[in-house]
Design a protein around this motif. Structure first.
Motif, mmCIF file in Angstrom:
data_model
loop_
_atom_site.group_PDB
_atom_site.id
_atom_site.type_symbol
_atom_site.label_atom_id
_atom_site.label_comp_id
_atom_site.label_asym_id
_atom_site.label_seq_id
_atom_site.Cartn_x
_atom_site.Cartn_y
_atom_site.Cartn_z
ATOM 1 N N GLY A 192 20.943 31.488 76.607
ATOM 2 C CA GLY A 192 19.639 30.991 77.055
ATOM 3 C C GLY A 192 19.249 29.669 76.416
ATOM 4 O O GLY A 192 18.061 29.411 76.204
ATOM 5 N N LEU A 193 20.234 28.839 76.152
ATOM 6 C CA LEU A 193 19.961 27.598 75.414
ATOM 7 C C LEU A 193 19.229 26.580 76.292
ATOM 8 O O LEU A 193 19.660 26.270 77.402
ATOM 9 C CB LEU A 193 21.275 26.998 74.924
ATOM 10 C CG LEU A 193 21.136 25.890 73.889
ATOM 11 C CD1 LEU A 193 20.793 26.482 72.532
ATOM 12 C CD2 LEU A 193 22.426 25.107 73.785
ATOM 13 N N PRO A 199 17.724 23.236 69.367
ATOM 14 C CA PRO A 199 17.392 23.640 70.737
ATOM 15 C C PRO A 199 15.887 23.873 70.877
ATOM 16 O O PRO A 199 15.212 24.187 69.900
ATOM 17 C CB PRO A 199 18.161 24.941 70.935
ATOM 18 C CG PRO A 199 18.519 25.436 69.588
ATOM 19 C CD PRO A 199 18.485 24.262 68.647
ATOM 20 N N THR A 200 15.368 23.706 72.109
ATOM 21 C CA THR A 200 13.966 24.006 72.388
ATOM 22 C C THR A 200 13.783 25.523 72.502
ATOM 23 O O THR A 200 12.759 26.068 72.116
ATOM 24 C CB THR A 200 13.540 23.310 73.703
ATOM 25 O OG1 THR A 200 13.906 21.931 73.616
ATOM 26 C CG2 THR A 200 12.054 23.425 73.946
ATOM 27 N N CYS A 244 23.991 14.404 82.206
ATOM 28 C CA CYS A 244 23.713 15.809 82.535
ATOM 29 C C CYS A 244 23.516 16.674 81.295
ATOM 30 O O CYS A 244 23.207 17.857 81.414
ATOM 31 C CB CYS A 244 24.810 16.383 83.431
ATOM 32 S SG CYS A 244 26.333 16.710 82.555
ATOM 33 N N GLY A 245 23.713 16.120 80.103
ATOM 34 C CA GLY A 245 23.412 16.888 78.891
ATOM 35 C C GLY A 245 24.613 17.298 78.059
ATOM 36 O O GLY A 245 24.484 18.111 77.140
ATOM 37 N N LYS A 246 25.778 16.713 78.335
ATOM 38 C CA LYS A 246 26.999 17.103 77.611
ATOM 39 C C LYS A 246 26.896 16.780 76.122
ATOM 40 O O LYS A 246 27.172 17.624 75.266
ATOM 41 C CB LYS A 246 28.231 16.389 78.220
ATOM 42 C CG LYS A 246 28.399 16.625 79.712
ATOM 43 C CD LYS A 246 29.611 15.900 80.279
ATOM 44 C CE LYS A 246 29.555 14.382 80.233
ATOM 45 N NZ LYS A 246 28.474 13.790 81.057
ATOM 46 N N LEU A 270 18.720 20.642 79.093
ATOM 47 C CA LEU A 270 19.497 21.884 79.210
ATOM 48 C C LEU A 270 18.536 22.984 79.633
ATOM 49 O O LEU A 270 17.490 23.183 79.020
ATOM 50 C CB LEU A 270 20.174 22.212 77.873
ATOM 51 C CG LEU A 270 21.141 21.147 77.347
ATOM 52 C CD1 LEU A 270 21.703 21.555 75.978
ATOM 53 C CD2 LEU A 270 22.297 20.891 78.323
ATOM 54 N N ARG A 271 18.887 23.695 80.717
ATOM 55 C CA ARG A 271 17.931 24.628 81.332
ATOM 56 C C ARG A 271 18.451 26.054 81.352
ATOM 57 O O ARG A 271 18.400 26.730 82.388
ATOM 58 C CB ARG A 271 17.656 24.186 82.771
ATOM 59 C CG ARG A 271 17.171 22.769 82.856
ATOM 60 C CD ARG A 271 16.912 22.388 84.298
ATOM 61 N NE ARG A 271 16.362 21.037 84.346
ATOM 62 C CZ ARG A 271 15.609 20.585 85.334
ATOM 63 N NH1 ARG A 271 15.318 21.364 86.363
ATOM 64 N NH2 ARG A 271 15.164 19.355 85.306
#
Ligand SMILES: Nc1ncnc2c1ncn2[C@@H]1O[C@H](COP(=O)(O)OP(=O)(O)O)[C@@H](O)[C@H]1O
Ligand SMILES: [Mg+2]
Length: 267
Positions: A30-31, A77-78, A62-64, A41-42
């Protein structure tokens, strides 16, 4: 150096926490990561077994790199969860290292001293010399130990950066487009080298690359990121080392390209 002396150096190094307990498994659940309103990152779920080689591909932005930075503890992480596990399944703090596209060497240090930086402070000189020499020969640069970085080719510099990351025997190695700045032929020989050191040293590898052919050549598994989510998680069930031009791999490349380009008809 005698075998007994080497053995003693290794046990000293273990005592200093230099040698890995082995490759670590990575469990991501769930990151999420946002920068302000930008949800990069969703919800990433990814279980990477110890010793696996995973490639991460996807469009620019794209977040790599964000994912790798979070893996390395360079960013928070959020939301969600990231844990590393040792061989027995217990949570562990891994020795994780990263290699970037630029080698980031210190120009006023010799090749050997640049590699020694990867061992950190407080390591006995004889251990430093032995470990540095061993890893330089692993990346086929033993004869360049006393050279200045400025006297090396781009590919050789990147091998020094790889040696610096490997000298502490990481359980996890992250690679952020490490071959992206190299010419095509150097790239191919570096791919062979990377594959060989991974098989010999047994770390868990997470490689970000733009190059689908590189991804299927090196990885056990290729993950495609798009709009902050994993849109394809593709196994590459072929033995290593792999031959360039293998038609089965070309087929997988086609599927990956279709996923990256978001083309539902292709593949
Ligand atoms: N430190 C940061 N502050 C704000 N936005 C960032 C930061 N790092 C990355 N981003 C944004 O996150 C998105 C993903 O970036 P990145 O992970 O570098 O993509 P990639 O490596 O896939 O090209 C981009 O929109 C980028 O602008
Ligand atoms: Mg990036």
């Amino acid at each position: 150096m005698t075998a007994a002396a080497l053995e003693r150096l290794h046990s000293e190094a273990s005592g200093l926490g230099l040698l890995p307990a082995g490759a670590a498994a990575i469990r991501i659940k769930g990151l999420e990561k946002s920068f302000g309103n930008n949800r990069v990152l969703r919800g990433i779920d990814l279980d990477i077994p110890a010793g696996q080689f995973v490639a991460v591909i996807g469009k620019s932005g794209c977040g790599k790199s964000t994912l790798l930075r979070i893996l390395m503890g360079l960013d928070e992480p959020t939301a969600g969860n990231l844990r590393f596990e040792a061989g027995n399944g217990a949570e562990s703090a891994p020795n994780a290292r990263i290699v970037f596209q630029e080698p980031r060497l210190l120009p006023w240090f010799s090749v050997a001293d640049n590699v020694a930086v990867g061992l950190g402070e407080g390591v006995p000189q004889d251990v430093v010399r032995a470990e540095t020499a061993a890893v330089l020969s692993e990346v086929q640069l033993a004869e360049k130990a006393d050279e200045w970085p400025s006297r090396l080719s781009g590919g050789q510099r990147q091998r020094v950066a790889l040696a610096r990351a490997l000298v502490s025997k990481p359980g996890v190695l992250a690679l952020d487009e490490p071959l992206g700045a190299l010419d095509a032929l150097t790239r191919i020989s570096m791919q062979e080298l990377l594959n060989r050191v991974w098989r010999e040293l047994g770390f868990t590898a997470v490689l970000v690359t733009h190059d689908v052919s590189e991804a299927v050549h090196l990885a056990d598994r290729v993950v495609v990121l798009d709009e902050g989510r994993i849109v394809l998680d593709l196994a590459v069930p072929h033995p290593h080392p792999r031959r360039h031009g293998n038609p089965a791999l070309a087929e997988l490349e086609g599927q990956l390209l279709a996923a990256i380009l978001g083309d539902a008809r292709a593949g």
